[in-house]
Design an enzyme around this catalytic site. Structure first.
Site, PDB file in Angstrom:
ATOM      1  N   CYS A 105     -36.749  -6.871  74.085  1.00 31.09           N
ATOM      2  CA  CYS A 105     -36.904  -6.945  75.540  1.00 31.09           C
ATOM      3  C   CYS A 105     -37.300  -5.612  76.169  1.00 31.09           C
ATOM      4  O   CYS A 105     -37.486  -5.538  77.390  1.00 31.09           O
ATOM      5  CB  CYS A 105     -35.624  -7.465  76.172  1.00 31.09           C
ATOM      6  SG  CYS A 105     -35.113  -9.046  75.463  1.00 31.09           S
TER       7      CYS A 105
ATOM      8  N   HIS B 238     -32.508  -3.304  84.292  1.00 27.98           N
ATOM      9  CA  HIS B 238     -32.742  -4.306  83.246  1.00 27.98           C
ATOM     10  C   HIS B 238     -31.917  -5.556  83.546  1.00 27.98           C
ATOM     11  O   HIS B 238     -32.404  -6.675  83.344  1.00 27.98           O
ATOM     12  CB  HIS B 238     -32.374  -3.744  81.881  1.00 27.98           C
ATOM     13  CG  HIS B 238     -32.619  -4.680  80.759  1.00 27.98           C
ATOM     14  ND1 HIS B 238     -33.880  -5.086  80.385  1.00 27.98           N
ATOM     15  CD2 HIS B 238     -31.763  -5.320  79.921  1.00 27.98           C
ATOM     16  CE1 HIS B 238     -33.795  -5.925  79.362  1.00 27.98           C
ATOM     17  NE2 HIS B 238     -32.523  -6.091  79.060  1.00 27.98           N
TER      18      HIS B 238
ATOM     19  N   GLU C  71     -25.050  -1.176  81.803  1.00 27.75           N
ATOM     20  CA  GLU C  71     -26.122  -0.461  82.487  1.00 27.75           C
ATOM     21  C   GLU C  71     -25.595   0.254  83.735  1.00 27.75           C
ATOM     22  O   GLU C  71     -26.043   1.367  84.035  1.00 27.75           O
ATOM     23  CB  GLU C  71     -27.249  -1.418  82.866  1.00 27.75           C
ATOM     24  CG  GLU C  71     -28.440  -0.704  83.492  1.00 27.75           C
ATOM     25  CD  GLU C  71     -29.613  -1.622  83.783  1.00 27.75           C
ATOM     26  OE1 GLU C  71     -30.696  -1.102  84.114  1.00 27.75           O
ATOM     27  OE2 GLU C  71     -29.448  -2.859  83.697  1.00 27.75           O
TER      28      GLU C  71
ATOM     29  N   LYS D 188     -35.019  -9.922  87.743  1.00 28.46           N
ATOM     30  CA  LYS D 188     -34.735 -11.033  86.829  1.00 28.46           C
ATOM     31  C   LYS D 188     -33.940 -12.136  87.521  1.00 28.46           C
ATOM     32  O   LYS D 188     -33.907 -13.268  87.035  1.00 28.46           O
ATOM     33  CB  LYS D 188     -33.977 -10.540  85.600  1.00 28.46           C
ATOM     34  CG  LYS D 188     -34.805  -9.743  84.602  1.00 28.46           C
ATOM     35  CD  LYS D 188     -34.000  -9.464  83.344  1.00 28.46           C
ATOM     36  CE  LYS D 188     -34.786  -8.613  82.350  1.00 28.46           C
ATOM     37  NZ  LYS D 188     -34.868  -7.194  82.783  1.00 28.46           N
TER      38      LYS D 188
ATOM     39  N   PHE E 205     -32.608  -6.151  72.117  1.00 32.11           N
ATOM     40  CA  PHE E 205     -31.885  -6.348  70.866  1.00 32.11           C
ATOM     41  C   PHE E 205     -32.381  -5.345  69.836  1.00 32.11           C
ATOM     42  O   PHE E 205     -33.581  -5.072  69.737  1.00 32.11           O
ATOM     43  CB  PHE E 205     -32.124  -7.767  70.330  1.00 32.11           C
ATOM     44  CG  PHE E 205     -31.323  -8.845  71.015  1.00 32.11           C
ATOM     45  CD1 PHE E 205     -30.485  -8.572  72.082  1.00 32.11           C
ATOM     46  CD2 PHE E 205     -31.419 -10.163  70.582  1.00 32.11           C
ATOM     47  CE1 PHE E 205     -29.749  -9.577  72.707  1.00 32.11           C
ATOM     48  CE2 PHE E 205     -30.690 -11.181  71.190  1.00 32.11           C
ATOM     49  CZ  PHE E 205     -29.857 -10.880  72.258  1.00 32.11           C
TER      50      PHE E 205
END
Length: 410
Positions: A165, A305, A316, A334, A398
């Protein structure tokens, strides 16, 4: 030797919010969700039956004959790249760039898995002779970068980073390095992903990484909210055109922002979980700040993120505290686009650039009950006007990949 400045002169995207940058940006500012119920037959038996699907199908943009030879991830990359190339002005004046000074850096987190799975079904059902001769170019991870390179005639190199990602952001960081190193004057960079398919959905669901809010798709992606229960899978592509600043100025290009710095690190901690204190993210942000040569207090906005997972969101926040302090205004786009995996960092880089350019931070929707540990300023529910000298875009993946991009006013 003085490093050349690198600027952004073109933007292109196709996302769950819109078929281009303008419609995607307008939807972001309005706080619209691109998440919807999956109506395909195969989705009925899955534990997760929602996703952020493209707002505009590739069939509405590209010729159907051509599409039969492209994986969906390749098609959306081409669409976004065509937009960015037109936006930067080089589509109308191709003689202004030497093909030997033009490179491509476009990655995908998963690549042509839809093709791989579909052709395996054909192999099992009908035998080897029925497998498409286009299978390998369609499934190979460098396919999107290669096809865009062919489309534009790029001869300074075609690169395809794959870092889960963090891919889209890392591809842009490599574009910065390519120009600074003198290997190219122009780089078309970004990320793409199109893997809304039962197998990856089932796999992510088995990991309990995805939201199961099937009855309320628009509310499923909710970064930093106490009710978050995982990310929502999305699809799309984001592409930017990076240029050496003096080359862009010489041809009279419109400049959106300066790509001032990038930082890339790895956690060395776990294949899936982030470091609980965000240690790798802290180092990536610090590296980007050093690379940009700015003061951390100049960073007034962060496109985080923040995927809407219980662990990742707060790791984060801890990293941002450690790296920047408490002054920036955060958002997670997102919450509207879902998680575009390998395309996420590139689409969010475009949102970061536009926030800087317009002085407007897009909202984080669905933040109705903030996590008790969320003690930073988030533009919740509504867009916010803000003076932004510099902005940060974070992307993590990941494997422990961390990428941070810093944009400043041109």
């Amino acid at each position: 030797m003085t490093r050349p400045d690198v600027v952004v002169t073109g933007l292109g995207a196709t996302t769950p919010l819109g078929g281009d940058v303008a419609s995607t940006w307008d939807a972001m500012l309005a706080g619209k969700s691109g998440v919807s119920a999956l109506t395909q037959e195969w989705a009925a038996q899955l534990p997760v039956r929602i996703a952020a699907q493209l707002a505009v199908e590739p069939t509405e943009v590209l010729d159907r004959v051509r599409l039969r030879r492209l994986d969906r991830s390749e098609a959306v990359a081409i669409i976004a790249a065509q937009q960015a190339w037109a936006d930067c002005g080089l589509a109308a004046a191709p003689d202004q760039v030497d093909p030997e000074r033009l490179a491509v850096s476009i990655g995908s987190g998963i690549g042509g898995a839809q093709t791989l799975l579909a052709q395996d079904d054909i192999l099992e059902a009908s035998g080897a002779r029925r497998v498409s001769p286009h299978t390998v170019p369609m499934l190979m991870p460098n396919g999107p970068a290669a096809y865009v390179g062919l489309e534009l005639g790029a001869q300074a190199g075609v690169h395809a980073p794959t870092s889960a990602c963090a891919t889209g952001a890392e591809a842009i960081a490599w574009g910065l390095d390519i120009i600074r190193s003198g290997r190219a004057d122009v780089v078309v960079a970004g990320g793409t992903e199109a893997i809304i398919h039962p197998l990856p959905i089932a796999g992510f669901a088995s990991m309990r990484a995805m939201s199961t809010r099937n009855d309320e798709p628009e509310k499923a992606s909710r970064p930093w909210d106490k009710g978050r229960d995982g990310f929502v899978l999305g699809e799309g592509a984001g592409i930017v055109v990076l240029e050496r600043a003096d080359v862009a100025v010489a041809r009279g290009a419109h400049v959106f922002a300066r790509l001032a710095g990038a930082g890339m690190t790895s956690d060395g901690y776990d294949i899936v979980q982030p470091h609980p204190e965000g240690a790798g993210a802290v180092r990536a942000i610090a590296a980007a700040i050093r690379d940009a040569g700015i003061d951390k207090r100049d960073i007034m906005h962060v496109n985080a993120h923040a995927t809407s997972t219980p662990v990742g969101d707060m790791a984060e926040i801890k990293a941002l505290h450690a790296a920047l302090g408490e002054h920036p205004v955060l958002t997670s786009t997102k919450s509207m686009t879902g998680h575009l995996l390998g395309a996420a960092g590139a689409v969010e880089a475009i949102a970061t650039i536009l926030a800087l350019y317009h002085g407007t931070v897009p909202p984080t929707i669905n933040l109705d009950d903030p996590d008790d540990e969320l003690d930073l300023d988030v533009a919740a529910h509504k867009a916010r006007q803000l003076d932004i000298p510099a902005a940060l875009n974070n992307s993590f993946g990941f494997g422990g990949h961390n990428a941070a991009l810093i944009f400043t006013r041109a």
